[in-house]
Design a protein around this motif. Structure first.
Motif, PDB file in Angstrom:
ATOM      1  N   VAL A  35       0.837  -1.168  -0.102  1.00  0.00           N
ATOM      2  CA  VAL A  35       0.184  -0.075   0.060  1.00  0.00           C
ATOM      3  C   VAL A  35       0.878   1.367   0.090  1.00  0.00           C
ATOM      4  CG1 VAL A  35      -1.969  -1.199   1.055  1.00  0.00           C
ATOM      5  CG2 VAL A  35      -0.286  -0.115   2.648  1.00  0.00           C
ATOM      6  N   GLU A  39       2.147   1.888  -8.077  1.00  0.00           N
ATOM      7  CA  GLU A  39       1.332   0.775  -8.776  1.00  0.00           C
ATOM      8  C   GLU A  39       2.371  -0.378  -9.390  1.00  0.00           C
ATOM      9  OE1 GLU A  39      -1.117  -0.032 -12.793  1.00  0.00           O
ATOM     10  OE2 GLU A  39      -1.900   1.615 -11.206  1.00  0.00           O
ATOM     11  N   LYS A 142      -4.675  -1.600  -9.536  1.00  0.00           N
ATOM     12  CA  LYS A 142      -4.676  -0.164  -9.181  1.00  0.00           C
ATOM     13  C   LYS A 142      -4.020   0.060  -7.742  1.00  0.00           C
ATOM     14  CE  LYS A 142      -6.934   0.835 -12.869  1.00  0.00           C
ATOM     15  NZ  LYS A 142      -6.403   1.260 -13.867  1.00  0.00           N
ATOM     16  N   GLN A 144      -4.662   2.705  -4.258  1.00  0.00           N
ATOM     17  CA  GLN A 144      -5.768   3.701  -3.503  1.00  0.00           C
ATOM     18  C   GLN A 144      -5.231   5.010  -3.653  1.00  0.00           C
ATOM     19  OE1 GLN A 144      -6.530   1.899   0.517  1.00  0.00           O
ATOM     20  NE2 GLN A 144      -8.093   0.578  -0.322  1.00  0.00           N
ATOM     21  N   LYS A 145      -4.184   5.302  -3.528  1.00  0.00           N
ATOM     22  CA  LYS A 145      -3.741   6.747  -3.549  1.00  0.00           C
ATOM     23  C   LYS A 145      -3.706   7.482  -4.978  1.00  0.00           C
ATOM     24  CE  LYS A 145       1.260   5.749  -3.030  1.00  0.00           C
ATOM     25  NZ  LYS A 145       2.611   5.524  -2.402  1.00  0.00           N
ATOM     26  N   GLY A 149      -9.352   3.897  -9.296  1.00  0.00           N
ATOM     27  CA  GLY A 149      -9.383   2.904  -8.291  1.00  0.00           C
ATOM     28  C   GLY A 149     -10.092   1.788  -8.989  1.00  0.00           C
ATOM     29  N   HIS A 150     -11.051   1.002  -7.948  1.00  0.00           N
ATOM     30  CA  HIS A 150     -11.660   0.046  -8.496  1.00  0.00           C
ATOM     31  C   HIS A 150     -12.602   0.229  -9.494  1.00  0.00           C
ATOM     32  CE1 HIS A 150     -10.766  -3.912  -6.306  1.00  0.00           C
ATOM     33  NE2 HIS A 150     -10.379  -3.372  -5.370  1.00  0.00           N
ATOM     34  N   ASP A 193      -6.471  -3.289  -5.800  1.00  0.00           N
ATOM     35  CA  ASP A 193      -5.983  -2.141  -5.563  1.00  0.00           C
ATOM     36  C   ASP A 193      -5.078  -2.258  -4.473  1.00  0.00           C
ATOM     37  OD1 ASP A 193      -7.939  -2.502  -3.458  1.00  0.00           O
ATOM     38  OD2 ASP A 193      -8.722  -0.587  -3.522  1.00  0.00           O
ATOM     39  N   GLU A 195      -5.526  -3.214  -1.728  1.00  0.00           N
ATOM     40  CA  GLU A 195      -5.918  -3.456  -0.500  1.00  0.00           C
ATOM     41  C   GLU A 195      -7.440  -4.414  -0.257  1.00  0.00           C
ATOM     42  OE1 GLU A 195      -7.300  -2.653   3.595  1.00  0.00           O
ATOM     43  OE2 GLU A 195      -5.523  -1.945   2.549  1.00  0.00           O
TER      44      GLU A 195
END
Length: 318
Positions: A35, A39, A142, A144-145, A149-150, A193, A195
Protein backbone atom coordinates in the motif's frame (compact mmCIF):
# COMPACT_ATOMS: atom_id res chain seq x y z
CA UNK A 1 -27.01 -15.09 -14.49
CA UNK A 2 -28.08 -18.09 -16.61
CA UNK A 3 -28.87 -21.21 -14.58
CA UNK A 4 -26.16 -23.29 -16.26
CA UNK A 5 -23.51 -20.72 -15.45
CA UNK A 6 -24.78 -20.23 -11.91
CA UNK A 7 -24.63 -23.98 -11.25
CA UNK A 8 -21.14 -24.10 -12.70
CA UNK A 9 -19.96 -21.28 -10.45
CA UNK A 10 -21.55 -22.82 -7.35
CA UNK A 11 -20.45 -26.42 -7.85
CA UNK A 12 -17.13 -25.99 -9.67
CA UNK A 13 -15.61 -22.57 -9.09
CA UNK A 14 -16.83 -21.98 -5.53
CA UNK A 15 -16.46 -25.62 -4.60
CA UNK A 16 -14.72 -26.12 -1.26
CA UNK A 17 -11.14 -27.36 -1.28
CA UNK A 18 -9.67 -29.47 1.49
CA UNK A 19 -6.32 -27.72 1.57
CA UNK A 20 -6.00 -24.06 2.48
CA UNK A 21 -3.66 -21.75 0.60
CA UNK A 22 -0.27 -21.27 2.29
CA UNK A 23 0.24 -18.06 0.32
CA UNK A 24 -2.67 -16.30 2.07
CA UNK A 25 -0.44 -15.43 5.03
CA UNK A 26 2.31 -14.27 2.69
CA UNK A 27 -0.13 -12.00 0.85
CA UNK A 28 -1.38 -10.52 4.13
CA UNK A 29 2.18 -9.78 5.19
CA UNK A 30 3.20 -8.25 1.86
CA UNK A 31 0.03 -6.19 1.58
CA UNK A 32 1.17 -3.92 4.40
CA UNK A 33 4.16 -2.93 2.29
CA UNK A 34 2.33 -2.83 -1.05
CA UNK A 35 0.00 0.00 0.00
CA UNK A 36 3.00 2.32 0.36
CA UNK A 37 4.42 1.55 -3.08
CA UNK A 38 3.54 2.90 -6.49
CA UNK A 39 1.38 0.76 -8.75
CA UNK A 40 4.18 -1.13 -10.46
CA UNK A 41 5.99 -1.68 -7.18
CA UNK A 42 2.85 -3.11 -5.61
CA UNK A 43 2.23 -5.34 -8.61
CA UNK A 44 5.77 -6.70 -8.54
CA UNK A 45 5.45 -7.45 -4.84
CA UNK A 46 2.07 -9.22 -4.94
CA UNK A 47 1.55 -10.71 -8.40
CA UNK A 48 3.24 -14.07 -7.86
CA UNK A 49 1.29 -14.75 -4.67
CA UNK A 50 -2.10 -13.34 -5.64
CA UNK A 51 -1.93 -14.91 -9.10
CA UNK A 52 0.17 -17.87 -10.28
CA UNK A 53 3.67 -18.60 -11.47
CA UNK A 54 4.51 -20.45 -14.66
CA UNK A 55 6.01 -23.93 -14.73
CA UNK A 56 9.35 -22.55 -15.93
CA UNK A 57 9.50 -20.57 -12.67
CA UNK A 58 8.58 -23.55 -10.52
CA UNK A 59 4.87 -22.88 -10.79
CA UNK A 60 1.86 -24.29 -12.62
CA UNK A 61 2.09 -26.42 -15.79
CA UNK A 62 0.49 -25.47 -19.12
CA UNK A 63 -0.10 -21.81 -18.27
CA UNK A 64 1.57 -18.54 -19.10
CA UNK A 65 1.27 -15.24 -17.23
CA UNK A 66 1.81 -12.17 -19.37
CA UNK A 67 1.90 -8.49 -18.36
CA UNK A 68 0.22 -5.75 -20.40
CA UNK A 69 -0.84 -7.81 -23.40
CA UNK A 70 -2.89 -6.28 -26.19
CA UNK A 71 -6.03 -8.23 -27.01
CA UNK A 72 -7.27 -7.97 -30.59
CA UNK A 73 -9.62 -5.01 -31.05
CA UNK A 74 -11.52 -7.06 -33.63
CA UNK A 75 -13.43 -8.71 -30.77
CA UNK A 76 -14.40 -5.56 -28.91
CA UNK A 77 -18.16 -5.12 -28.39
CA UNK A 78 -19.66 -2.65 -30.86
CA UNK A 79 -21.12 0.66 -29.63
CA UNK A 80 -24.69 0.53 -28.37
CA UNK A 81 -25.71 2.97 -31.11
CA UNK A 82 -24.30 5.49 -33.56
CA UNK A 83 -25.19 8.24 -31.10
CA UNK A 84 -23.13 6.57 -28.38
CA UNK A 85 -20.22 6.15 -30.78
CA UNK A 86 -20.36 9.82 -31.78
CA UNK A 87 -20.69 11.02 -28.19
CA UNK A 88 -18.17 8.77 -26.45
CA UNK A 89 -16.18 7.14 -29.25
CA UNK A 90 -15.21 3.50 -29.55
CA UNK A 91 -13.90 1.40 -26.70
CA UNK A 92 -10.20 1.74 -26.04
CA UNK A 93 -7.58 -0.92 -26.69
CA UNK A 94 -8.28 -3.96 -24.48
CA UNK A 95 -5.10 -4.33 -22.45
CA UNK A 96 -5.16 -6.08 -19.08
CA UNK A 97 -2.30 -5.49 -16.67
CA UNK A 98 -1.93 -9.27 -16.47
CA UNK A 99 -3.47 -12.09 -18.45
CA UNK A 100 -3.26 -15.79 -17.69
CA UNK A 101 -3.74 -18.29 -20.49
CA UNK A 102 -1.92 -21.22 -22.05
CA UNK A 103 1.77 -21.28 -22.84
CA UNK A 104 2.52 -21.16 -26.60
CA UNK A 105 4.37 -24.14 -28.08
CA UNK A 106 7.45 -22.14 -29.09
CA UNK A 107 7.78 -20.66 -25.62
CA UNK A 108 7.25 -24.03 -23.94
CA UNK A 109 9.90 -25.64 -26.13
CA UNK A 110 12.50 -23.03 -25.22
CA UNK A 111 11.64 -23.29 -21.52
CA UNK A 112 11.60 -27.08 -21.60
CA UNK A 113 8.04 -27.37 -20.27
CA UNK A 114 4.87 -29.06 -21.46
CA UNK A 115 2.81 -27.28 -24.12
CA UNK A 116 -1.00 -27.59 -24.24
CA UNK A 117 -1.15 -27.28 -28.05
CA UNK A 118 0.84 -28.73 -30.91
CA UNK A 119 2.16 -26.33 -33.58
CA UNK A 120 -0.37 -27.68 -36.09
CA UNK A 121 -3.19 -26.92 -33.65
CA UNK A 122 -1.98 -23.37 -33.06
CA UNK A 123 -2.14 -22.73 -36.81
CA UNK A 124 -5.87 -23.52 -36.87
CA UNK A 125 -7.33 -21.01 -34.43
CA UNK A 126 -7.06 -17.27 -34.94
CA UNK A 127 -5.21 -15.30 -32.32
CA UNK A 128 -6.81 -13.09 -29.71
CA UNK A 129 -3.32 -12.37 -28.44
CA UNK A 130 -0.21 -13.59 -30.23
CA UNK A 131 1.63 -14.09 -26.95
CA UNK A 132 -1.08 -15.97 -25.09
CA UNK A 133 -3.57 -18.50 -26.50
CA UNK A 134 -7.04 -18.53 -24.92
CA UNK A 135 -6.64 -16.38 -21.79
CA UNK A 136 -8.97 -17.44 -18.97
CA UNK A 137 -8.19 -14.78 -16.35
CA UNK A 138 -7.41 -11.09 -16.90
CA UNK A 139 -6.40 -8.68 -14.14
CA UNK A 140 -6.43 -4.92 -13.65
CA UNK A 141 -4.30 -3.47 -10.83
CA UNK A 142 -4.71 -0.07 -9.16
CA UNK A 143 -3.48 1.74 -6.05
CA UNK A 144 -5.71 3.49 -3.55
CA UNK A 145 -3.70 6.69 -3.55
CA UNK A 146 -3.75 6.92 -7.35
CA UNK A 147 -6.12 8.81 -9.63
CA UNK A 148 -7.90 5.57 -10.58
CA UNK A 149 -9.41 2.93 -8.32
CA UNK A 150 -11.68 -0.09 -8.41
CA UNK A 151 -14.32 1.80 -10.41
CA UNK A 152 -11.92 2.36 -13.31
CA UNK A 153 -10.50 -1.14 -12.93
CA UNK A 154 -13.99 -2.63 -13.24
CA UNK A 155 -14.67 -0.66 -16.42
CA UNK A 156 -11.39 -1.79 -17.93
CA UNK A 157 -12.03 -5.34 -16.76
CA UNK A 158 -15.49 -5.27 -18.33
CA UNK A 159 -13.95 -4.23 -21.64
CA UNK A 160 -11.30 -6.95 -21.48
CA UNK A 161 -13.76 -9.63 -20.37
CA UNK A 162 -16.28 -8.87 -23.11
CA UNK A 163 -13.48 -9.02 -25.68
CA UNK A 164 -12.42 -12.50 -24.54
CA UNK A 165 -16.05 -13.69 -24.43
CA UNK A 166 -16.60 -12.51 -28.00
CA UNK A 167 -13.46 -14.30 -29.15
CA UNK A 168 -14.53 -17.57 -27.54
CA UNK A 169 -18.03 -17.20 -28.96
CA UNK A 170 -16.66 -16.81 -32.48
CA UNK A 171 -14.21 -19.68 -32.02
CA UNK A 172 -16.87 -22.17 -30.93
CA UNK A 173 -19.46 -20.89 -33.40
CA UNK A 174 -17.09 -21.53 -36.30
CA UNK A 175 -16.02 -24.91 -34.91
CA UNK A 176 -19.47 -26.26 -34.02
CA UNK A 177 -21.57 -24.34 -36.55
CA UNK A 178 -24.12 -23.51 -33.87
CA UNK A 179 -24.64 -21.18 -30.92
CA UNK A 180 -22.13 -22.18 -28.21
CA UNK A 181 -23.06 -22.66 -24.58
CA UNK A 182 -22.46 -20.00 -21.96
CA UNK A 183 -20.11 -22.42 -20.16
CA UNK A 184 -17.88 -22.56 -23.24
CA UNK A 185 -17.61 -18.80 -23.66
CA UNK A 186 -17.53 -17.25 -20.18
CA UNK A 187 -14.43 -15.54 -18.77
CA UNK A 188 -13.00 -14.53 -15.39
CA UNK A 189 -11.36 -11.28 -14.40
CA UNK A 190 -10.02 -9.73 -11.22
CA UNK A 191 -9.32 -6.24 -9.92
CA UNK A 192 -6.96 -5.38 -7.09
CA UNK A 193 -6.06 -2.03 -5.50
CA UNK A 194 -3.46 -3.47 -3.09
CA UNK A 195 -6.16 -3.52 -0.42
CA UNK A 196 -9.15 -5.40 -1.88
CA UNK A 197 -9.29 -8.22 -4.42
CA UNK A 198 -12.47 -8.73 -6.46
CA UNK A 199 -13.13 -11.62 -8.86
CA UNK A 200 -15.76 -11.46 -11.61
CA UNK A 201 -17.35 -13.72 -14.19
CA UNK A 202 -18.23 -12.38 -17.66
CA UNK A 203 -20.72 -13.72 -20.19
CA UNK A 204 -22.90 -12.60 -23.09
CA UNK A 205 -26.56 -13.16 -23.99
CA UNK A 206 -28.33 -12.73 -27.31
CA UNK A 207 -31.41 -10.52 -27.34
CA UNK A 208 -34.60 -11.00 -29.35
CA UNK A 209 -33.58 -8.21 -31.76
CA UNK A 210 -30.28 -10.00 -32.58
CA UNK A 211 -28.28 -7.59 -30.45
CA UNK A 212 -25.97 -8.85 -27.69
CA UNK A 213 -25.82 -7.87 -24.02
CA UNK A 214 -22.69 -8.29 -21.92
CA UNK A 215 -22.69 -9.07 -18.21
CA UNK A 216 -20.16 -8.95 -15.40
CA UNK A 217 -20.91 -10.25 -11.91
CA UNK A 218 -18.67 -10.46 -8.82
CA UNK A 219 -18.21 -13.95 -7.41
CA UNK A 220 -15.63 -13.22 -4.68
CA UNK A 221 -14.27 -10.26 -2.74
CA UNK A 222 -11.67 -10.11 -0.01
CA UNK A 223 -9.31 -7.87 1.92
CA UNK A 224 -5.75 -8.91 1.19
CA UNK A 225 -4.71 -8.31 4.80
CA UNK A 226 -7.29 -10.77 6.18
CA UNK A 227 -5.79 -14.24 5.96
CA UNK A 228 -9.05 -16.19 6.32
CA UNK A 229 -10.76 -14.19 3.56
CA UNK A 230 -7.72 -14.44 1.33
CA UNK A 231 -7.72 -18.21 1.76
CA UNK A 232 -11.26 -18.33 0.37
CA UNK A 233 -10.33 -16.12 -2.57
CA UNK A 234 -7.32 -18.28 -3.33
CA UNK A 235 -9.59 -21.33 -3.37
CA UNK A 236 -11.70 -19.65 -6.04
CA UNK A 237 -8.62 -18.79 -8.09
CA UNK A 238 -7.32 -22.33 -7.68
CA UNK A 239 -10.61 -23.76 -8.91
CA UNK A 240 -10.52 -21.43 -11.90
CA UNK A 241 -7.01 -22.62 -12.71
CA UNK A 242 -7.85 -26.30 -12.24
CA UNK A 243 -10.93 -26.11 -14.46
CA UNK A 244 -9.03 -24.14 -17.11
CA UNK A 245 -6.16 -26.61 -17.49
CA UNK A 246 -8.47 -29.63 -17.47
CA UNK A 247 -12.05 -29.41 -18.74
CA UNK A 248 -11.75 -26.06 -20.52
CA UNK A 249 -8.53 -27.02 -22.28
CA UNK A 250 -10.01 -30.37 -23.30
CA UNK A 251 -13.07 -28.65 -24.77
CA UNK A 252 -10.90 -26.25 -26.77
CA UNK A 253 -8.74 -29.04 -28.16
CA UNK A 254 -11.82 -31.04 -29.14
CA UNK A 255 -13.11 -28.05 -31.09
CA UNK A 256 -9.92 -27.62 -33.13
CA UNK A 257 -10.33 -30.59 -35.55
CA UNK A 258 -13.86 -29.62 -36.69
CA UNK A 259 -12.71 -26.00 -36.99
CA UNK A 260 -9.85 -27.14 -39.22
CA UNK A 261 -12.24 -29.20 -41.36
CA UNK A 262 -14.60 -26.25 -41.81
CA UNK A 263 -11.74 -23.97 -42.79
CA UNK A 264 -10.57 -26.50 -45.39
CA UNK A 265 -14.12 -26.77 -46.75
CA UNK A 266 -14.35 -23.00 -47.04
CA UNK A 267 -11.05 -22.84 -48.89
CA UNK A 268 -12.21 -25.60 -51.25
CA UNK A 269 -15.47 -23.74 -51.94
CA UNK A 270 -13.62 -20.50 -52.63
CA UNK A 271 -11.18 -22.30 -54.92
CA UNK A 272 -14.00 -24.07 -56.78
CA UNK A 273 -15.93 -20.82 -57.19
CA UNK A 274 -12.85 -19.07 -58.53
CA UNK A 275 -12.24 -21.87 -61.03
CA UNK A 276 -15.89 -21.76 -62.14
CA UNK A 277 -15.68 -18.02 -62.80
CA UNK A 278 -12.49 -18.50 -64.80
CA UNK A 279 -14.11 -21.18 -66.98
CA UNK A 280 -17.21 -19.05 -67.58
CA UNK A 281 -15.15 -16.00 -68.51
CA UNK A 282 -11.82 -17.26 -69.87
CA UNK A 283 -8.99 -14.80 -70.03
CA UNK A 284 -8.19 -14.03 -73.71
CA UNK A 285 -4.74 -15.07 -74.87
CA UNK A 286 -2.58 -13.36 -77.47
CA UNK A 287 -2.05 -15.62 -80.50
CA UNK A 288 1.28 -16.15 -82.19
CA UNK A 289 2.04 -14.04 -85.26
CA UNK A 290 4.86 -12.41 -87.16
CA UNK A 291 7.03 -10.15 -85.12
CA UNK A 292 8.66 -7.17 -86.78
CA UNK A 293 11.58 -5.34 -85.29
CA UNK A 294 10.94 -1.76 -84.23
CA UNK A 295 11.83 1.00 -86.65
CA UNK A 296 15.44 2.17 -86.54
CA UNK A 297 17.12 5.27 -87.95
CA UNK A 298 18.54 3.15 -90.77
CA UNK A 299 15.22 1.54 -91.71
CA UNK A 300 12.22 3.85 -91.42
CA UNK A 301 8.79 2.80 -92.52
CA UNK A 302 7.77 -0.43 -94.23
CA UNK A 303 9.89 -2.29 -96.82
CA UNK A 304 7.29 -1.68 -99.58
CA UNK A 305 7.36 2.08 -99.11
CA UNK A 306 11.15 2.12 -99.34
CA UNK A 307 11.05 0.14 -102.57
CA UNK A 308 8.50 2.50 -104.13
CA UNK A 309 10.69 5.52 -103.37
CA UNK A 310 13.67 3.78 -104.94
CA UNK A 311 11.71 2.96 -108.10
CA UNK A 312 10.60 6.59 -108.40
CA UNK A 313 14.21 7.76 -108.36
CA UNK A 314 15.06 5.26 -111.10
CA UNK A 315 12.17 6.51 -113.23
CA UNK A 316 13.35 10.07 -112.83
CA UNK A 317 16.80 9.26 -114.25
CA UNK A 318 15.48 7.37 -117.23
Amino acid sequence: MPDDLNNHIVHTINNAREQTSPTAKTIARKQRRAVFLDEQGGIDLLKSDVLFMEEAEGGEPLISVKPRVNLSKAYLPPPLSELVAEEYGLLSQPRPDHAIGYVPFSEAKVAGVQAPFEPAEELVFSSLCTQLPFPFLTVQWKIQKGSQGHYHARLQGARDGATVVNYLHQFYTKAENREPSVIATYHFSATCDMEILQIYVHWREANSDSSVSYFMKPIAQTFLRKTSEMEEARKVLRNILEYSVKDRLQNIRQAIPPLKSRKLEQRHCVSAASESVTQAHPIPTIGAGPVFPPPTPSSKGSPSAHAQKKRKRNNATD
